[in-house]
Design an enzyme around this catalytic site. Structure first.
Site, short mmCIF file in Angstrom:
data_model
loop_
_atom_site.label_atom_id
_atom_site.label_comp_id
_atom_site.label_asym_id
_atom_site.label_seq_id
_atom_site.Cartn_x
_atom_site.Cartn_y
_atom_site.Cartn_z
N LYS A 199 0.84 -1.20 0.00
CA LYS A 199 0.00 0.00 0.00
C LYS A 199 0.87 1.24 0.00
CE LYS A 199 -1.94 2.61 3.10
NZ LYS A 199 -1.86 3.89 2.38
N GLU A 273 10.08 0.70 10.49
CA GLU A 273 11.08 1.76 10.36
C GLU A 273 10.33 3.05 10.65
OE1 GLU A 273 12.71 4.69 9.37
OE2 GLU A 273 12.96 4.08 7.27
N CYS A 307 13.21 10.53 7.78
CA CYS A 307 13.20 9.99 9.14
C CYS A 307 14.58 10.12 9.77
CB CYS A 307 12.73 8.55 9.14
SG CYS A 307 13.41 7.59 7.81
N GLU A 408 9.12 14.46 16.44
CA GLU A 408 9.60 14.58 15.06
C GLU A 408 8.79 15.66 14.34
OE1 GLU A 408 8.77 11.17 12.45
OE2 GLU A 408 10.87 11.26 11.84
#
Ligand code: NAI
Ligand code: MG
Length: 505
Positions: A199, A273, A307, A408
């Site tokens: 996806k 991840e 990331c 983040e």
């Protein structure tokens, strides 16, 4: 920040017509679900739009996949697995992977342009992604040929250890490196002998769909099945499905935790991840100019939507003024604008939601007493008003406990801390829930080594950033994830180990 609209190539009209022309050139008609090698609509018939974040215009409509579409895709994947793919040899799969790599390379400029349109990253960044994509397929084509299992001869027995594929795996991809992240997952999964239901992110489905169109005659029907859709509607059913034996995810830590919970019901293997908040440590001996280049790249590349971005700077007091002066110049000198224009350094973020997320953190930082050394406000440029633009931003003076430091941001926002005492600095550097990456800037090998060991993270750069090479495992400590990609270890995540023991009586 360099103003961009004073040049003709960045006027609003030019940007709009450049993007419309490019979209006509590279957006394919095949923007449907790709299941069992066929282009299909969602069972519900519903679609949603994917936008161009530079102009805000619609690029294409794609099916709004849901649980029943996921069911159909998983069924097609098992069918192919049992009938065909599980019977293939490693060399046959290697040939498929190498051909995928060749096709990516042959169409890299077109794919890069499509990625730039759908995601907003600069064309130069998109080209790098296409190289990464081809490289992944080649790397795992090589690695799988060396995976020969092992034999054990003990007292009175002979034993064999073999690695078998899971069968069907589920893979959920983020929007920051759409095709490259898909390749990180597809290449090892296919190499190991699995079929995939994958996806893409709802913001950026187009490059993966186009890749499947390009390799339709190379990859047997049903080996790769693409279900477009939203996370809750298409991603969650995939992670809960009992037909999925392994789920791999890249994205936010919040969703990673949900996926793990969902996978628990079927004891499905999971690799994740997730996010990062990586520290950059600059020692007192660092050359300020070289440091500035590395730091600017660490935080501003891909508009900060990485990331592994270096987003917390710990700079030694002795060089802090020079480094910060250089960084302010670098931030203010960046050309923010149309990512299709080769002169642009910083493209838009992927969506208005992402801009809002970044600006909320900046607002909260302001309330927390932050001083903005650069940026902090949206770019003042009419040509960019419909796009998802944010300015390169440097923030100093925040408490390390502040949410803008702990969480983040995923934008071009760097938080600065000065240090003199190494141990105090390292305590702060490690005082976040994340542990994806980190870096150290110094010319002293002992300092480099000490800091590389002291940072609690899975990937450390010394005097560089972002560069990743297949063969060096990539993945997180702490809440940044589970498992490793880009390496031989990754094949282990896509296989299950079987021991066979022969009695010699
Ligand atoms: P997200 O984690 O929601 O999206 C990533 C992927 O997960 C997309 O394909 C999405 O459709 C899917 N997804 C969402 N909810 C799901 C669910 N319940 N079950 C299964 N799949 C699901 O990330 P989002 O909301 O787009 O961005 C939020 C923040 O996440 C970003 O600001 C950034 O901090 C972080 N992020 C980190 C990434 C990384 O590379 N580690 C990539 C993308 C986002
Ligand atoms: Mg898009």
């Amino acid at each position: 920040m360099a103003s961009s609209s004073d040049s003709d190539s960045q006027s609003k009209e030019t940007i709009l017509s450049r993007h419309r022309t490019a979209a006509e050139e590279v957006v394919s008609d095949h923007t449907q679900l790709y299941i069992g090698g066929e282009w299909q609509d969602a069972a519900s018939g519903e679609t949603f739009d994917t936008l161009d974040p530079t102009t805000g215009e619609v690029l294409a409509s794609v099916p709004r996949g849901r649980a029943e579409d996921v069911d159909r895709a998983i069924e097609a994947a098992w069918d192919t697995y049992e009938r065909e793919w599980s019977e293939t040899t490693t060399s046959e799969r290697q040939a498929v992977l190498l051909e995928i790599a060749d096709r990516v390379e042959a169409h890299s400029e077109e794919l890069a342009k499509l990625e730039t349109l759908d995601n907003g990253k600069t064309l130069m960044e998109a080209r790098i992604d296409m190289n990464t994509t081809a490289e992944q397929f080649r790397y795992f084509a090589g690695v799988v040929e060396s995976d020969r299992g092992q034999t054990e001869d003990g007292d009175g027995y002979h034993g064999k250890v073999i690695h078998e594929p899971y069968g069907v795996v589920g893979q959920i991809i983020p929007w920051n490196f759409p095709l490259a992240m898909a390749s990180w997952k597809l290449a090892p999964a296919l190499a190991a002998g699995n079929c995939s239901v994958i996806k893409p992110a709802e913001q950026t489905p187009l490059s993966l769909l186009r890749l499947m169109e390009l390799v339709d005659d190379v990859v047997p029907d049903g080996v790769v099945n693409v279900v477009t859709g939203y996370g809750e509607e298409a991603g969650a059913p995939l992670s809960k499905h009992e037909g999925v034996r392994k789920i791999a995810f890249t994205g936010s830590t919040v969703v990673g935790k949900q996926i793990m919970r969902n996978a628990a019901d079927n004891v499905t293997d999971v690799t994740l991840e997730l996010g990062g908040k990586s520290p950059i440590v600059v020692h007192e001996d660092a050359d300020p100019q070289a440091a500035v280049e590395t730091i600017a790249f660490a935080i501003f590349a891909n508009t900060g939507e990485c990331c592994e971005a270096g987003s917390r700077l710990f700079v030694h007091e002795d060089v802090a003024d020079d480094v910060l002066e250089g960084l302010i110049g670098a931030a203010e000198g960046m050309t923010v604008g149309d990512p299709l224009d080769e002169a642009t350094d910083l493209g838009p973020k992927v969506s208005h939601e992402q801009v809002e997320r970044t600006t909320n953190y900046l607002e909260s930082a302001r309330e927390g007493g932050a001083e903005f050394l650069a940026g902090g406000e949206p770019p003042e440029d009419e040509a960019l008003e419909d796009g998802c633009f944010v300015a390169p931003t440097l923030v100093e003076g925040l408490d390390h406990e502040h949410e803008a430091v702990q969480e983040e941001i995923f934008g071009p926002v760097l938080e600065v801390f000065r240090w003199e005492d190494y141990d105090e600095m390292m305590t702060l550097a490690n005082d976040v829930d994340y542990g994806l990456a980190g870096g150290v800037i110094t010319n002293d090998i002992e300092k480099a080594d000490r800091t590389a060991h002291d940072i609690e993270a899975g990937y450390i750069w010394v005097n560089t950033w972002h560069e990743m090479s297949p063969g060096l495992p990539y993945g997180g400590y702490k809440q940044s994830g589970i498992g490793r990609e880009l390496s031989v270890d990754t094949l282990d995540h896509y296989t299950q180990t079987k021991s066979i023991k022969y009695g010699l009586h």
